[in-house]
Design an enzyme around this catalytic site. Structure first.
Site, mmCIF file in Angstrom:
data_model
loop_
_atom_site.group_PDB
_atom_site.id
_atom_site.type_symbol
_atom_site.label_atom_id
_atom_site.label_comp_id
_atom_site.label_asym_id
_atom_site.label_seq_id
_atom_site.Cartn_x
_atom_site.Cartn_y
_atom_site.Cartn_z
ATOM 1 N N LYS A 13 0.776 -1.219 -0.054
ATOM 2 C CA LYS A 13 -0.174 -0.071 -0.050
ATOM 3 C C LYS A 13 0.805 1.184 -0.030
ATOM 4 O O LYS A 13 0.566 2.073 -0.611
ATOM 5 C CB LYS A 13 -0.809 0.213 1.218
ATOM 6 N N ARG A 88 -10.066 1.011 8.172
ATOM 7 C CA ARG A 88 -9.580 -0.519 8.700
ATOM 8 C C ARG A 88 -10.567 -1.376 9.471
ATOM 9 O O ARG A 88 -10.222 -2.462 9.809
ATOM 10 C CB ARG A 88 -8.237 -0.406 9.631
ATOM 11 N N ARG A 127 12.016 -4.590 5.074
ATOM 12 C CA ARG A 127 11.629 -3.059 4.706
ATOM 13 C C ARG A 127 12.286 -2.360 5.637
ATOM 14 O O ARG A 127 12.811 -2.371 6.804
ATOM 15 C CB ARG A 127 10.425 -3.005 5.142
ATOM 16 N N ARG A 161 11.070 0.145 11.217
ATOM 17 C CA ARG A 161 9.861 0.371 12.054
ATOM 18 C C ARG A 161 9.827 -0.620 13.236
ATOM 19 O O ARG A 161 10.261 -1.873 13.224
ATOM 20 C CB ARG A 161 8.602 -0.013 11.300
ATOM 21 N N ARG A 172 -0.719 -8.182 13.736
ATOM 22 C CA ARG A 172 -1.094 -7.395 12.409
ATOM 23 C C ARG A 172 -1.971 -8.040 11.472
ATOM 24 O O ARG A 172 -3.018 -7.722 11.169
ATOM 25 C CB ARG A 172 -0.001 -6.674 11.891
HETATM 26 P P1 AP5 Z 1 4.883 -1.588 1.895
HETATM 27 O O1 AP5 Z 1 4.378 -0.875 0.684
HETATM 28 O O2 AP5 Z 1 5.812 -0.945 2.946
HETATM 29 O O3 AP5 Z 1 3.442 -2.157 2.313
HETATM 30 P P2 AP5 Z 1 2.261 -1.846 3.220
HETATM 31 O O4 AP5 Z 1 1.073 -2.483 2.625
HETATM 32 O O5 AP5 Z 1 2.421 -0.384 3.247
HETATM 33 O O6 AP5 Z 1 2.686 -2.312 4.706
HETATM 34 P P3 AP5 Z 1 2.506 -1.650 5.887
HETATM 35 O O7 AP5 Z 1 3.302 -2.659 7.032
HETATM 36 O O8 AP5 Z 1 2.842 -0.419 6.268
HETATM 37 O O9 AP5 Z 1 0.929 -1.887 6.404
HETATM 38 P P4 AP5 Z 1 0.180 -1.922 7.943
HETATM 39 O O10 AP5 Z 1 -1.083 -1.781 7.179
HETATM 40 O O11 AP5 Z 1 0.712 -2.975 8.708
HETATM 41 O O12 AP5 Z 1 0.987 -0.689 8.391
HETATM 42 P P5 AP5 Z 1 0.480 0.808 8.642
HETATM 43 O O13 AP5 Z 1 1.506 1.714 8.834
HETATM 44 O O14 AP5 Z 1 -0.822 1.115 7.800
HETATM 45 O O15 AP5 Z 1 5.521 -2.868 1.216
HETATM 46 C C1 AP5 Z 1 6.358 -3.602 2.391
HETATM 47 C C2 AP5 Z 1 7.519 -3.971 1.735
HETATM 48 O O16 AP5 Z 1 7.591 -4.938 0.723
HETATM 49 C C3 AP5 Z 1 8.655 -2.920 1.356
HETATM 50 O O17 AP5 Z 1 9.887 -2.959 1.844
HETATM 51 C C4 AP5 Z 1 8.460 -2.825 -0.110
HETATM 52 O O18 AP5 Z 1 9.487 -2.423 -0.698
HETATM 53 C C5 AP5 Z 1 8.094 -4.271 -0.537
HETATM 54 N N1 AP5 Z 1 7.489 -4.459 -1.610
HETATM 55 C C6 AP5 Z 1 6.229 -3.933 -1.907
HETATM 56 N N2 AP5 Z 1 5.598 -4.337 -2.975
HETATM 57 C C7 AP5 Z 1 6.298 -5.190 -3.234
HETATM 58 C C8 AP5 Z 1 6.014 -6.383 -4.433
HETATM 59 N N3 AP5 Z 1 5.144 -6.209 -5.119
HETATM 60 N N4 AP5 Z 1 7.056 -7.461 -4.622
HETATM 61 C C9 AP5 Z 1 8.140 -7.341 -3.659
HETATM 62 N N5 AP5 Z 1 8.214 -6.487 -2.571
HETATM 63 C C10 AP5 Z 1 7.299 -5.430 -2.529
HETATM 64 O O19 AP5 Z 1 0.023 0.833 10.312
HETATM 65 C C11 AP5 Z 1 0.907 0.415 11.291
HETATM 66 C C12 AP5 Z 1 -0.070 0.487 12.773
HETATM 67 O O20 AP5 Z 1 -0.794 1.731 12.821
HETATM 68 C C13 AP5 Z 1 -1.103 -0.575 12.662
HETATM 69 O O21 AP5 Z 1 -0.784 -1.972 13.035
HETATM 70 C C14 AP5 Z 1 -2.158 0.168 13.728
HETATM 71 O O22 AP5 Z 1 -1.645 -0.105 14.971
HETATM 72 C C15 AP5 Z 1 -1.992 1.655 13.489
HETATM 73 N N6 AP5 Z 1 -2.810 2.164 12.365
HETATM 74 C C16 AP5 Z 1 -2.550 2.562 11.061
HETATM 75 N N7 AP5 Z 1 -3.854 3.046 10.763
HETATM 76 C C17 AP5 Z 1 -4.859 2.425 11.418
HETATM 77 C C18 AP5 Z 1 -6.277 2.399 11.311
HETATM 78 N N8 AP5 Z 1 -6.807 3.322 10.115
HETATM 79 N N9 AP5 Z 1 -7.148 2.127 12.209
HETATM 80 C C19 AP5 Z 1 -6.466 1.697 13.252
HETATM 81 N N10 AP5 Z 1 -5.001 1.470 13.666
HETATM 82 C C20 AP5 Z 1 -4.410 2.047 12.657
HETATM 83 MG MG MG Z 2 2.561 1.223 4.719
#
Ligand code: AP5
Ligand code: MG
Length: 219
Positions: A13, A88, A127, A161, A172
């Site tokens: 994402k 979410r 990552r 992170r 997660r």
């Molecule tokens: P990346 O693009 O970074 O993946 P992502 O989908 O953004 O994954 P996240 O881990 O950021 O998602 P998340 O939902 O757990 O975390 P968030 O920050 O939203 O890609 C990952 C890796 O893979 C990278 O190194 C990239 O280079 C590689 N990659 C990407 N695409 C690829 C491909 N096609 N092939 C190979 N490699 C690839 O949330 C964190 C925390 O915040 C949550 O756990 C929660 O506690 C809180 N939070 C955030 N939003 C909310 C909400 N709306 N409600 C409640 N709590 C929330």
């Molecule tokens: Mg992300």
């Protein structure tokens, strides 16, 4: 154009949102990034969110809906935004519907990024990102062009992170299946859902999303 990128941790994402922001001038709104900034700054929201995020749980709906409500009112969002990691839960999706209605706008598409569970741990554990500009990288799949130097801003300081470890990823993932996966049905029923193969290489996923957006724009 207003979009949601929907998918489990590590689906890509953030990677695809950054690319869409660069290519199409849309504003990336990542609740994860906003919450991490609040934790770093030690704000009241940050203090509430820190332990929840480190355990892999979800921060309360009130907090994240409040953050998005404030952010989408800002003028830079008027030309379109990408929601990365929000909504979410069903309560957040309903909250978003209300925010959009009140501001006289709507969602154009919800892009579901389909990935195999087995790929997520490798993606997440490898990552890292630039401490200066936030550009995302991976030890294997997305290395900087020059080792140790950010492609985007040229700085050499990178960060990982606190929640990017195998144990937290599993929590997660559980939170995703319990709370977020039902949104796939919610947006399918609203005729907004478009799926892409998130297991394709990064450029291939970008091409699929680009094709979906071009099709929507033509319609
Ligand atoms: P990346 O693009 O970074 O993946 P992502 O989908 O953004 O994954 P996240 O881990 O950021 O998602 P998340 O939902 O757990 O975390 P968030 O920050 O939203 O890609 C990952 C890796 O893979 C990278 O190194 C990239 O280079 C590689 N990659 C990407 N695409 C690829 C491909 N096609 N092939 C190979 N490699 C690839 O949330 C964190 C925390 O915040 C949550 O756990 C929660 O506690 C809180 N939070 C955030 N939003 C909310 C909400 N709306 N409600 C409640 N709590 C929330
Ligand atoms: Mg992300």
């Amino acid at each position: 154009m207003n979009l949601i990128l929907l998918g489990p941790p590590g689906a890509g994402k953030g990677t695809q949102s950054q690319r869409l922001a660069d290519a199409r001038g849309l504003v990336q709104l990542s609740t994860g990034e906003m919450l991490r900034a609040a934790v770093k700054a030690g704000t009241e929201i940050g203090l509430k969110a820190k332990a929840v995020m480190e355990s892999g749980g979800l921060v309360s709906d009130d907090i994240v809906i409040g953050i998005i409500a404030d952010r989408i009112k800002k003028p830079d969002c008027a030309d379109g935004f990408i929601l990365d990691g929000f909504p979410r839960t069903l309560a957040q999706a309903v909250g978003l519907d209300k925010l959009l209605k009140d501001s006289g706008t709507s969602m154009d598409a919800v892009i579901e990024m389909k990935v195999d569970d087995s790929a997520m741990i490798e993606r997440i554990v490898g990552r890292f990102s630039c401490s200066n500009c936030g550009a995302g990288y991976h030890d294997t799949f997305q290395q900087p062009k020059t080792e140790g130097v950010c492609d985007k801003c040229g700085k050499s300081d990178f960060t990982r992170r606190a929640d990017d470890n195998e144990e937290t990823v599993k929590s997660r993932l559980m939170a995703y299946y319990r709370e977020t996966a039902p949104l796939i049905g919610y947006y399918f029923a609203k005729d907004k859902l478009r799926a892409v193969d998130g297991m394709a290489p990064i450029d291939g996923v970008s091409r699929q999303i680009g094709a979906v957006l071009d099709e929507i724009q033509k319609a």
